[in-house]
Write an enzyme that holds these catalytic residues in place. Structure first.
Site, PDB file in Angstrom:
ATOM      1  N   ASP A 148       1.075  -1.278  -0.107  1.00 46.72           N
ATOM      2  CA  ASP A 148      -0.059  -0.118  -0.079  1.00 46.72           C
ATOM      3  C   ASP A 148       0.874   1.376  -0.187  1.00 46.72           C
ATOM      4  O   ASP A 148       1.734   1.550   0.754  1.00 46.72           O
ATOM      5  CB  ASP A 148      -0.814  -0.002   1.178  1.00 46.72           C
ATOM      6  CG  ASP A 148      -1.656   1.372   1.449  1.00 46.72           C
ATOM      7  OD1 ASP A 148      -2.809   1.161   0.801  1.00 46.72           O
ATOM      8  OD2 ASP A 148      -1.313   2.470   1.896  1.00 46.72           O
ATOM      9  N   TYR A 166       2.939   9.921  -0.556  1.00 47.39           N
ATOM     10  CA  TYR A 166       4.026   9.407   0.146  1.00 47.39           C
ATOM     11  C   TYR A 166       5.408   9.503  -0.373  1.00 47.39           C
ATOM     12  O   TYR A 166       6.348   9.315   0.336  1.00 47.39           O
ATOM     13  CB  TYR A 166       3.856   7.849   0.149  1.00 47.39           C
ATOM     14  CG  TYR A 166       2.692   7.408   1.000  1.00 47.39           C
ATOM     15  CD1 TYR A 166       1.885   8.382   1.835  1.00 47.39           C
ATOM     16  CD2 TYR A 166       1.961   6.156   1.164  1.00 47.39           C
ATOM     17  CE1 TYR A 166       0.550   7.906   2.391  1.00 47.39           C
ATOM     18  CE2 TYR A 166       1.047   5.860   1.831  1.00 47.39           C
ATOM     19  CZ  TYR A 166       0.297   6.647   2.439  1.00 47.39           C
ATOM     20  OH  TYR A 166      -0.855   6.235   3.207  1.00 47.39           O
ATOM     21  N   LYS A 212      -3.071   5.961  -4.039  1.00 50.06           N
ATOM     22  CA  LYS A 212      -4.028   6.860  -3.765  1.00 50.06           C
ATOM     23  C   LYS A 212      -3.816   8.157  -4.693  1.00 50.06           C
ATOM     24  O   LYS A 212      -2.889   8.681  -4.690  1.00 50.06           O
ATOM     25  CB  LYS A 212      -4.124   7.140  -2.174  1.00 50.06           C
ATOM     26  CG  LYS A 212      -3.969   5.873  -1.379  1.00 50.06           C
ATOM     27  CD  LYS A 212      -4.151   6.180   0.267  1.00 50.06           C
ATOM     28  CE  LYS A 212      -3.770   4.925   0.901  1.00 50.06           C
ATOM     29  NZ  LYS A 212      -2.474   4.500   0.914  1.00 50.06           N
ATOM     30  N   HIS A 251      -7.851   9.542  -1.259  1.00 52.33           N
ATOM     31  CA  HIS A 251      -6.808   9.900  -0.195  1.00 52.33           C
ATOM     32  C   HIS A 251      -7.631  10.410   1.007  1.00 52.33           C
ATOM     33  O   HIS A 251      -7.625   9.864   2.208  1.00 52.33           O
ATOM     34  CB  HIS A 251      -5.582  10.535  -0.445  1.00 52.33           C
ATOM     35  CG  HIS A 251      -4.613   9.925   0.357  1.00 52.33           C
ATOM     36  ND1 HIS A 251      -3.240  10.080   0.237  1.00 52.33           N
ATOM     37  CD2 HIS A 251      -4.703   9.506   1.754  1.00 52.33           C
ATOM     38  CE1 HIS A 251      -2.479   9.694   1.114  1.00 52.33           C
ATOM     39  NE2 HIS A 251      -3.154   9.395   2.191  1.00 52.33           N
TER      40      HIS A 251
END
Length: 297
Positions: A45, A50, A75, A107
């Protein structure tokens, strides 16, 4: 839950336990991903926000495992909702080096721009219809946001990924998910990413991993506190995506399918809920809550 997989509401099978890479530095992500895959993980994930999607792709390729054996989630960042959704998705695929993702998630809901949230979700459904995404879902949606999304799109998400651990159990959101056939997945599942409000915890334990109940169960079962908490998620029929960059912990976190907690132990862990959220609040989130320049990667 003794099985390592669950079936989403569109029939797609997803591993119950995966590796999360939130806050994992890009320089450590590839090794963490390849190590996880080597230890049996099949769910990875990540997210555009990120800033480590490229490294996730590198780790997948370094593992040597066939792509079809993996379940990859990423996401869409709220700053790319609305007309930018297609661009955001294409950029994520490019960074990952993949032709498709298995699960694509909004998200966050953006209460002040929910029309753009809805438009992005419709675009994601088109990506699904085109075969570039196997299934779609959301993150951090409270029950009334789920209801509005369904009313405006006619679409029921396959999954809602929410902050969830023994200190923050979100029973109302989990119930709303279940009522709609939406699977619940936990981020920050072991509660170790954030320090808790000291006024809201018992026994002075800032993390569930330090709570005497969890440590006593770990001793009873010959497991780590993290393994007990992960098992609590699985015994509740939830999915969890714990993060780590340490090979030993990555392996330990997946070694949870050889025991189960007793019903009374699960219920006792449930009582640790403080009602205190450690992460962002979905009701106050805006597209610019964080100044993440997604396209700068």
């Amino acid at each position: 839950m003794t099985s390592t997989t669950i079936t989403l509401n569109n029939g797609v099978e997803m591993p119950a336990l995966g590796l999360g890479v939130f806050l994992t530095p890009a320089g450590q992500t590839a090794d963490a991903v390849s190590t996880a895959i080597g230890n049996g993980y099949r769910l990875i994930d990540t997210a555009a926000a990120y800033m480590n999607e490229r490294a996730v792709g590198d780790g997948i390729r370094a593992s040597g495992l066939d792509r079809d054996e993996l379940f990859v989630t990423t996401k869409l960042w709220p700053g790319q909702y609305g007309d930018q959704a297609v661009h955001g998705f294409a950029a994520s695929l490019d960074r990952l080096g993949l032709e498709h993702v298995d699960l694509y998630l909004l998200h966050w809901p953006v209460p002040t721009a929910f029309d753009a949230t809805v438009k992005a979700y419709r675009a994601m459904d088109e990506m699904r219809a085109e075969g570039r995404v196997r299934t779609i879902g959301v993150c951090n949606f409270l029950p009334h946001r789920l209801q509005r999304l369904e009313e405006e799109t006619g679409l029921v998400p396959a999954l809602n990924q929410i902050e969830l651990n023994p200190y923050y159990t979100q029973p109302a959101t989990r119930a709303a998910n279940a009522e709609r056939g939406i699977f619940t997945q936990a981020w920050a599942p072991i509660g170790g990413t954030y320090q808790r409000n000291q006024d809201a915890v018992t026994n002075g334990a800032a993390s569930p991993l330090e709570h005497p109940l969890i440590t006593s169960l770990a001793q009873k079962y010959g497991k780590t506190p993290a393994q007990v908490v992960i098992r609590w998620h699985l015994d509740h029929g939830l999915s969890a995506i714990p993060k780590s960059v340490h090979a030993k912990r990555i392996g330990e976190n997946f070694d949870v399918f050889d025991f189960s907690l007793a019903p009374e132990e699960i219920a006792e862990i449930d009582t640790l809920d403080t009602g205190v959220r450690a992460g962002g609040d979905p009701e106050t989130f805006t597209a610019y809550s964080y100044l993440t320049d997604i396209d700068a990667q």
